[in-house]
Design a protein around this motif. Sequence first.
Motif, PDB file in Angstrom:
ATOM      1  N   VAL A  44       0.891  -1.211   0.015  1.00 59.10           N
ATOM      2  CA  VAL A  44       0.049   0.111  -0.108  1.00 59.10           C
ATOM      3  C   VAL A  44       0.991   1.191  -0.092  1.00 59.10           C
ATOM      4  N   HIS A  45       1.957   1.395   0.996  1.00 57.70           N
ATOM      5  CA  HIS A  45       2.765   2.257   1.025  1.00 57.70           C
ATOM      6  C   HIS A  45       3.598   2.715  -0.212  1.00 57.70           C
ATOM      7  N   ARG A  46       4.041   1.440  -0.880  1.00 53.76           N
ATOM      8  CA  ARG A  46       4.628   1.612  -1.932  1.00 53.76           C
ATOM      9  C   ARG A  46       4.156   1.867  -3.269  1.00 53.76           C
ATOM     10  N   ALA A  47       2.924   1.070  -3.084  1.00 53.18           N
ATOM     11  CA  ALA A  47       1.441   1.514  -4.044  1.00 53.18           C
ATOM     12  C   ALA A  47       1.026   3.463  -4.494  1.00 53.18           C
ATOM     13  N   ARG A  48       1.043   3.819  -3.029  1.00 54.92           N
ATOM     14  CA  ARG A  48       0.867   5.885  -2.550  1.00 54.92           C
ATOM     15  C   ARG A  48       1.673   6.142  -2.627  1.00 54.92           C
ATOM     16  N   LYS A  49       2.716   5.988  -3.435  1.00 56.48           N
ATOM     17  CA  LYS A  49       4.443   5.849  -3.013  1.00 56.48           C
ATOM     18  C   LYS A  49       4.108   6.418  -4.955  1.00 56.48           C
ATOM     19  N   ASN A  50       4.880   5.833  -5.622  1.00 63.92           N
ATOM     20  CA  ASN A  50       5.334   5.882  -6.449  1.00 63.92           C
ATOM     21  C   ASN A  50       4.471   5.459  -8.002  1.00 63.92           C
ATOM     22  N   GLY A  51       3.181   4.601  -7.416  1.00 65.21           N
ATOM     23  CA  GLY A  51       1.535   4.654  -8.486  1.00 65.21           C
ATOM     24  C   GLY A  51       2.339   3.899  -9.221  1.00 65.21           C
ATOM     25  N   GLY A  52       1.684   3.977 -10.607  1.00 67.41           N
ATOM     26  CA  GLY A  52       2.133   3.101 -12.362  1.00 67.41           C
ATOM     27  C   GLY A  52       1.789   1.381 -11.874  1.00 67.41           C
ATOM     28  N   GLN A  53       3.206   1.080 -11.674  1.00 69.38           N
ATOM     29  CA  GLN A  53       3.000  -0.653 -12.148  1.00 69.38           C
ATOM     30  C   GLN A  53       2.939  -0.868 -10.288  1.00 69.38           C
ATOM     31  N   SER A  54       3.066  -0.223  -9.742  1.00 71.25           N
ATOM     32  CA  SER A  54       2.454  -1.195  -8.229  1.00 71.25           C
ATOM     33  C   SER A  54       1.551  -1.151  -7.856  1.00 71.25           C
ATOM     34  N   ALA A  55       0.695   0.151  -7.796  1.00 72.28           N
ATOM     35  CA  ALA A  55      -0.362   0.365  -7.989  1.00 72.28           C
ATOM     36  C   ALA A  55      -2.391  -0.716  -8.513  1.00 72.28           C
ATOM     37  N   GLU A  56      -1.362  -0.832 -10.045  1.00 69.75           N
ATOM     38  CA  GLU A  56      -2.232  -1.967 -10.345  1.00 69.75           C
ATOM     39  C   GLU A  56      -1.558  -3.512 -10.520  1.00 69.75           C
ATOM     40  N   ASP A  57      -0.541  -3.518  -9.577  1.00 70.31           N
ATOM     41  CA  ASP A  57      -0.692  -4.899  -8.863  1.00 70.31           C
ATOM     42  C   ASP A  57      -1.073  -5.358  -7.164  1.00 70.31           C
ATOM     43  N   LEU A  58      -1.040  -3.664  -7.338  1.00 71.16           N
ATOM     44  CA  LEU A  58      -1.807  -4.106  -5.418  1.00 71.16           C
ATOM     45  C   LEU A  58      -3.420  -3.729  -5.698  1.00 71.16           C
ATOM     46  N   GLU A  59      -4.299  -3.075  -6.627  1.00 75.31           N
ATOM     47  CA  GLU A  59      -5.729  -3.347  -7.339  1.00 75.31           C
ATOM     48  C   GLU A  59      -6.079  -4.714  -7.344  1.00 75.31           C
ATOM     49  N   ASP A  60      -5.021  -5.079  -8.284  1.00 69.71           N
ATOM     50  CA  ASP A  60      -5.706  -7.168  -8.569  1.00 69.71           C
ATOM     51  C   ASP A  60      -5.288  -7.325  -7.158  1.00 69.71           C
ATOM     52  N   LEU A  61      -4.004  -7.240  -6.527  1.00 69.53           N
ATOM     53  CA  LEU A  61      -4.024  -8.371  -5.224  1.00 69.53           C
ATOM     54  C   LEU A  61      -5.343  -8.622  -4.858  1.00 69.53           C
ATOM     55  N   VAL A  62      -5.686  -7.391  -4.300  1.00 70.88           N
ATOM     56  CA  VAL A  62      -6.346  -6.677  -2.907  1.00 70.88           C
ATOM     57  C   VAL A  62      -8.340  -7.692  -4.010  1.00 70.88           C
ATOM     58  N   ARG A  63      -8.434  -7.660  -5.499  1.00 71.46           N
ATOM     59  CA  ARG A  63      -9.621  -7.815  -6.381  1.00 71.46           C
ATOM     60  C   ARG A  63      -9.112  -9.157  -6.309  1.00 71.46           C
ATOM     61  N   ILE A  64      -8.186 -10.135  -5.806  1.00 75.61           N
ATOM     62  CA  ILE A  64      -7.866 -11.560  -6.173  1.00 75.61           C
ATOM     63  C   ILE A  64      -8.577 -12.244  -4.876  1.00 75.61           C
ATOM     64  N   ASN A  65      -7.763 -11.535  -3.727  1.00 77.75           N
ATOM     65  CA  ASN A  65      -7.907 -11.946  -2.726  1.00 77.75           C
ATOM     66  C   ASN A  65      -9.517 -11.651  -2.075  1.00 77.75           C
ATOM     67  N   VAL A  66     -10.226 -10.387  -2.746  1.00 78.20           N
ATOM     68  CA  VAL A  66     -11.401 -10.570  -2.026  1.00 78.20           C
ATOM     69  C   VAL A  66     -12.225 -11.011  -2.408  1.00 78.20           C
ATOM     70  N   ASN A  67     -12.083 -11.172  -3.650  1.00 73.50           N
ATOM     71  CA  ASN A  67     -13.150 -12.572  -4.346  1.00 73.50           C
ATOM     72  C   ASN A  67     -12.807 -13.755  -3.780  1.00 73.50           C
ATOM     73  N   ARG A  68     -11.840 -14.269  -3.849  1.00 76.72           N
ATOM     74  CA  ARG A  68     -11.006 -15.626  -3.017  1.00 76.72           C
ATOM     75  C   ARG A  68     -11.848 -15.838  -1.231  1.00 76.72           C
ATOM     76  N   MET A  69     -11.863 -14.888  -1.111  1.00 76.96           N
ATOM     77  CA  MET A  69     -11.659 -14.513   1.133  1.00 76.96           C
ATOM     78  C   MET A  69     -13.864 -14.565   0.768  1.00 76.96           C
ATOM     79  N   LEU A  70     -14.628 -13.413  -0.023  1.00 69.60           N
ATOM     80  CA  LEU A  70     -16.121 -13.853  -0.378  1.00 69.60           C
ATOM     81  C   LEU A  70     -16.409 -15.070  -1.124  1.00 69.60           C
ATOM     82  N   TYR A  71     -15.668 -15.175  -2.397  1.00 74.74           N
ATOM     83  CA  TYR A  71     -16.557 -17.010  -2.581  1.00 74.74           C
ATOM     84  C   TYR A  71     -16.129 -18.249  -0.998  1.00 74.74           C
ATOM     85  N   VAL A  72     -15.551 -18.827  -0.310  1.00 74.34           N
ATOM     86  CA  VAL A  72     -14.935 -19.118   0.678  1.00 74.34           C
ATOM     87  C   VAL A  72     -16.271 -18.964   1.657  1.00 74.34           C
TER      88      VAL A  72
END
Length: 174
Positions: A44-72
């Motif tokens: 989160v700190h890296r995405a906030r500081k750098n943006g770009g690919q770091s922000a995309e990676d964070l959003e993708d990882l959050v989306r994956i984990n949220v979907n996984r958690m809600l599916y379970v």
Amino acid sequence: MDLFQTLTEMIDLRSFSNLWYWIALAVMWSTASHWILGVPFDMVHRARKNGGQSAEDLEDLVRINVNRMLYVVQMAGLWILAIACFVLSSLATLGFGLDVEFAQAVFLLLFPMATVGLVNLATARSIRLNEPQGDALYRRLATCRFAIQIIGMISIFVTAMWGMYQNLRLGVFG
């Protein structure tokens, strides 16, 4: 005889006087406040500081984990809730009703973590519903982390007070 005595001291079920219990408590809360929805908070700190690919990676990882958690939760949530309630109520009954110190110690570890699980679930549902991106997502994750840290501080305080009470009551230091 010395080996047996050493082993029984290392595997002491009087948890509140055992250093390993307190180390486990500290590691558990450190880990819980670092991994928010399965995402390391330094991302989160890296995405906030750098943006770009770091922000995309964070959003993708959050989306994956949220979907996984809600599916379970959707597939097995009722069973998980039933088992968790059974285990926690059994530990509470054994620990505080029948005065089993080991059950008290495990309850004081697991009950707050169950609350953390509910906070993570509420955050996951909020993220799925609102689909925040950028700063809104960072704020939502930071709010979740802050709530977990508050739960952790209260839990550590209550556990320390109860542990000191138990140690003084049973005369561990005397």
